[in-house]
Design a protein around this motif. Structure first.
Motif, PDB file in Angstrom:
ATOM      1  N   ARG A  64      12.218  -6.748  16.926  1.00  0.00           N
ATOM      2  CA  ARG A  64      12.946  -7.330  15.794  1.00  0.00           C
ATOM      3  C   ARG A  64      12.753  -8.841  15.792  1.00  0.00           C
ATOM      4  N   LEU A  65      12.557  -9.389  14.606  1.00  0.00           N
ATOM      5  CA  LEU A  65      12.486 -10.841  14.460  1.00  0.00           C
ATOM      6  C   LEU A  65      13.894 -11.404  14.629  1.00  0.00           C
ATOM      7  N   ALA A  66      14.160 -12.015  15.777  1.00  0.00           N
ATOM      8  CA  ALA A  66      15.500 -12.497  16.087  1.00  0.00           C
ATOM      9  C   ALA A  66      15.753 -13.904  15.581  1.00  0.00           C
ATOM     10  N   SER A  67      14.696 -14.697  15.427  1.00  0.00           N
ATOM     11  CA  SER A  67      14.868 -16.079  14.994  1.00  0.00           C
ATOM     12  C   SER A  67      13.572 -16.573  14.380  1.00  0.00           C
ATOM     13  N   THR A 102      21.257 -18.400  22.749  1.00  0.00           N
ATOM     14  CA  THR A 102      22.654 -17.995  22.937  1.00  0.00           C
ATOM     15  C   THR A 102      22.862 -16.509  22.694  1.00  0.00           C
ATOM     16  N   GLY A 103      21.832 -15.823  22.231  1.00  0.00           N
ATOM     17  CA  GLY A 103      21.959 -14.429  21.837  1.00  0.00           C
ATOM     18  C   GLY A 103      21.859 -14.255  20.343  1.00  0.00           C
ATOM     19  N   SER A 104      22.107 -15.341  19.597  1.00  0.00           N
ATOM     20  CA  SER A 104      21.999 -15.284  18.142  1.00  0.00           C
ATOM     21  C   SER A 104      21.322 -16.520  17.553  1.00  0.00           C
ATOM     22  N   SER A 105      21.194 -17.596  18.336  1.00  0.00           N
ATOM     23  CA  SER A 105      20.564 -18.822  17.851  1.00  0.00           C
ATOM     24  C   SER A 105      20.112 -19.662  19.040  1.00  0.00           C
ATOM     25  N   TRP A 106      19.305 -20.681  18.741  1.00  0.00           N
ATOM     26  CA  TRP A 106      18.843 -21.593  19.781  1.00  0.00           C
ATOM     27  C   TRP A 106      19.800 -22.778  19.900  1.00  0.00           C
ATOM     28  N   GLN A 107      20.168 -23.101  21.103  1.00  0.00           N
ATOM     29  CA  GLN A 107      21.035 -24.242  21.354  1.00  0.00           C
ATOM     30  C   GLN A 107      20.189 -25.446  21.744  1.00  0.00           C
ATOM     31  N   PRO A 393       8.583 -22.054  14.440  1.00  0.00           N
ATOM     32  CA  PRO A 393       8.980 -21.310  15.640  1.00  0.00           C
ATOM     33  C   PRO A 393       9.537 -19.928  15.310  1.00  0.00           C
ATOM     34  N   ALA A 394       9.246 -18.964  16.197  1.00  0.00           N
ATOM     35  CA  ALA A 394       9.745 -17.605  15.999  1.00  0.00           C
ATOM     36  C   ALA A 394      10.009 -16.948  17.351  1.00  0.00           C
ATOM     37  N   LEU A 395      11.033 -16.103  17.359  1.00  0.00           N
ATOM     38  CA  LEU A 395      11.399 -15.331  18.546  1.00  0.00           C
ATOM     39  C   LEU A 395      11.567 -13.873  18.137  1.00  0.00           C
ATOM     40  N   TRP A 396      10.952 -12.971  18.923  1.00  0.00           N
ATOM     41  CA  TRP A 396      11.140 -11.539  18.708  1.00  0.00           C
ATOM     42  C   TRP A 396      11.824 -10.933  19.919  1.00  0.00           C
ATOM     43  N   ARG A 397      12.635  -9.924  19.667  1.00  0.00           N
ATOM     44  CA  ARG A 397      13.373  -9.260  20.748  1.00  0.00           C
ATOM     45  C   ARG A 397      13.145  -7.757  20.647  1.00  0.00           C
ATOM     46  N   LEU A 398      12.887  -7.116  21.787  1.00  0.00           N
ATOM     47  CA  LEU A 398      12.663  -5.683  21.788  1.00  0.00           C
ATOM     48  C   LEU A 398      13.983  -4.959  21.585  1.00  0.00           C
ATOM     49  N   GLU A 399      13.988  -4.037  20.633  1.00  0.00           N
ATOM     50  CA  GLU A 399      15.197  -3.282  20.374  1.00  0.00           C
ATOM     51  C   GLU A 399      15.506  -2.345  21.539  1.00  0.00           C
ATOM     52  N   PRO A 400      16.762  -2.187  21.904  1.00  0.00           N
ATOM     53  CA  PRO A 400      17.118  -1.276  23.024  1.00  0.00           C
ATOM     54  C   PRO A 400      16.657   0.156  22.756  1.00  0.00           C
TER      55      PRO A 400
END
Length: 400
Positions: A64-67, A102-107, A393-400
């Motif tokens: 999933r594209l998280a950011s 943070t789990g939902s955004s970049w700090q 910039p982009a971040l992807w996260r593997l879905e559980p």
């Protein structure tokens, strides 16, 4: 990833030195580990039209594209710490800045003193413990000077550190987790001091984790790099020879047939005595029509089980989509990523691949990060086309 079971070094402490503490350089070990021996298995390159990878392509991505940022730049040099925190550098060149997910955004963190056109590398040990290594001074200075800026959860504490090493090119400064590479030396932050250990070769990439690190040296056309891959043991850095018999495809007329090179992109441990190495094998040829010099390459996946190598080769081409990294999936398989956004998965002996999803444009992956049994991330950016310089910039996260 090991060919023999070894006891990894203990995790580095997450304590941060006080501002008044004098930087100290300790010796972790002054010797190299015994070389890995009794390796078997040869990996000759098959014919040019043979594609031994050929994975099944999934119609829908499990990532999933998280950011997705709006500013110019990309994400790189990711580290997932033992407590699950994700750190990375965001930006490009001298404008790179450390950020934490943070789990939902970049700090964004307060800016650290960096100087002019710094060479920046990021390491981290916890959500509130990270450090940035910045090479400072003239490239002709000897010994080279470095500024270590440590994040204590509230602010950066910066101080020059004379590591006593001669200046090296920027590509030979690297960091990941609690480890830092400086030329032919590796260092680990113990919580109170930098500890050093010698390397086999001048190296420029770390793979694996703080507890299970691997060091990678890039091939140098002007020098024979005898050790491209090393692993950490309690006795020092141990050379891991690549498979014998890695050859040009049959019938290939190379410009320099004795100088093909293997570039390692990443290493992933998938079992107590099993690890995978992903990379690219390349050589020079004359272009058929104009006879111009071109670089030809094919991807290669190398598997080592209890000391025995086996290999799988991809297609031959002059515009390859190279592997950039690999991580274990925590279930005995692994993920590998290519530069142009393809995510390959090995599970139960079967390869599949999928493209990183984007809102608009073309995905570009620079790094994979994660921990066994934890969340896996792919970092990079989104461009308007392949190899486009305009990237966000982009971040992807593997879905559980």
């Amino acid at each position: 990833m090991a060919c023999a079971t070894v006891r990894p070094a203990p995790p580095a402490s997450t304590a941060t030195p006080s501002p008044s503490a004098s930087p100290k350089l300790d010796v972790l070990t002054d010797r190299l580990g015994p070389p890995m021996t009794n390796l078997t298995g040869a990996c000759p390159s098959p014919g040019r039209t043979v594609d031994q990878l050929n994975p099944a392509t999934l119609p829908r991505s499990t990532w999933r594209l998280a950011s997705a940022g709006t500013e110019e730049g990309e994400l790189d040099q990711a580290t997932v710490t033992p407590d699950g925190a994700l750190w990375a550098l965001r930006g490009r060149g001298p404008t790179q800045r450390p950020v934490r997910w943070t789990g939902s955004s970049w700090q964004d963190l307060p800016a650290f003193p960096a100087g002019k056109d710094p060479l920046v590398r990021l390491g981290a040990a916890a959500a509130d413990r990270a450090w940035v290594i910045v090479q400072s001074g003239s490239p002709d200075d000897s010994p080279a000077n470095y500024v270590v800026s440590t994040w204590d959860g509230r602010a950066w504490q910066s101080r020059p550190v004379d590591l006593g090493v001669p200046p090296v090119s920027g590509e030979e400064l690297a960091a990941q987790g609690a480890w830092v590479l400086l030329g032919d030396r590796a260092m680990r932050w113990s919580g109170t001091a930098w500890q050093t250990a010698p390397l086999h070769s001048y190296s420029d990439k770390l793979s694996g984790s703080t507890e299970d690190p691997w060091v990678i040296a890039s091939p140098d056309p002007d020098e024979e790099v005898k050790t491209q891959l090393s692993r950490w043991t309690d006795q020092g850095w141990q050379a891991v020879p690549l498979p014998d018999g890695m050859t040009l495809p049959p019938g290939t007329e190379a410009i320099h047939p004795d100088k093909p090179s293997t570039r390692i992109a990443g290493v992933a441990r998938t079992g107590p005595e099993e690890f995978w190495v992903v990379g690219t094998y390349s050589w020079g040829e004359h272009e058929p029509v104009d006879q111009e010099d071109v670089t030809i390459a094919r991807s290669v996946l190398m598997r080592n089980v209890a000391g025995r190598w086996s290999c799988w080769w991809g297609p031959v081409g002059d515009r390859p989509d190279p592997f950039v990294d690999a991580v274990a999936d925590g279930r005995g398989g692994l993920w590998a990523a290519t530069e142009l956004g393809l995510l390959w998965h090995l599970s139960d002996g079967r390869w599949t691949r999928e493209r990183a999803p984007v809102d608009k444009g073309v995905p570009v992956i620079r790094d994979l990060a994660g921990s066994p049994g934890g969340t896996l991330y792919a970092l990079g950016g989104i461009g308007s086309g392949p190899w486009d310089e305009d990237i966000r910039p982009a971040l992807w996260r593997l879905e559980p």
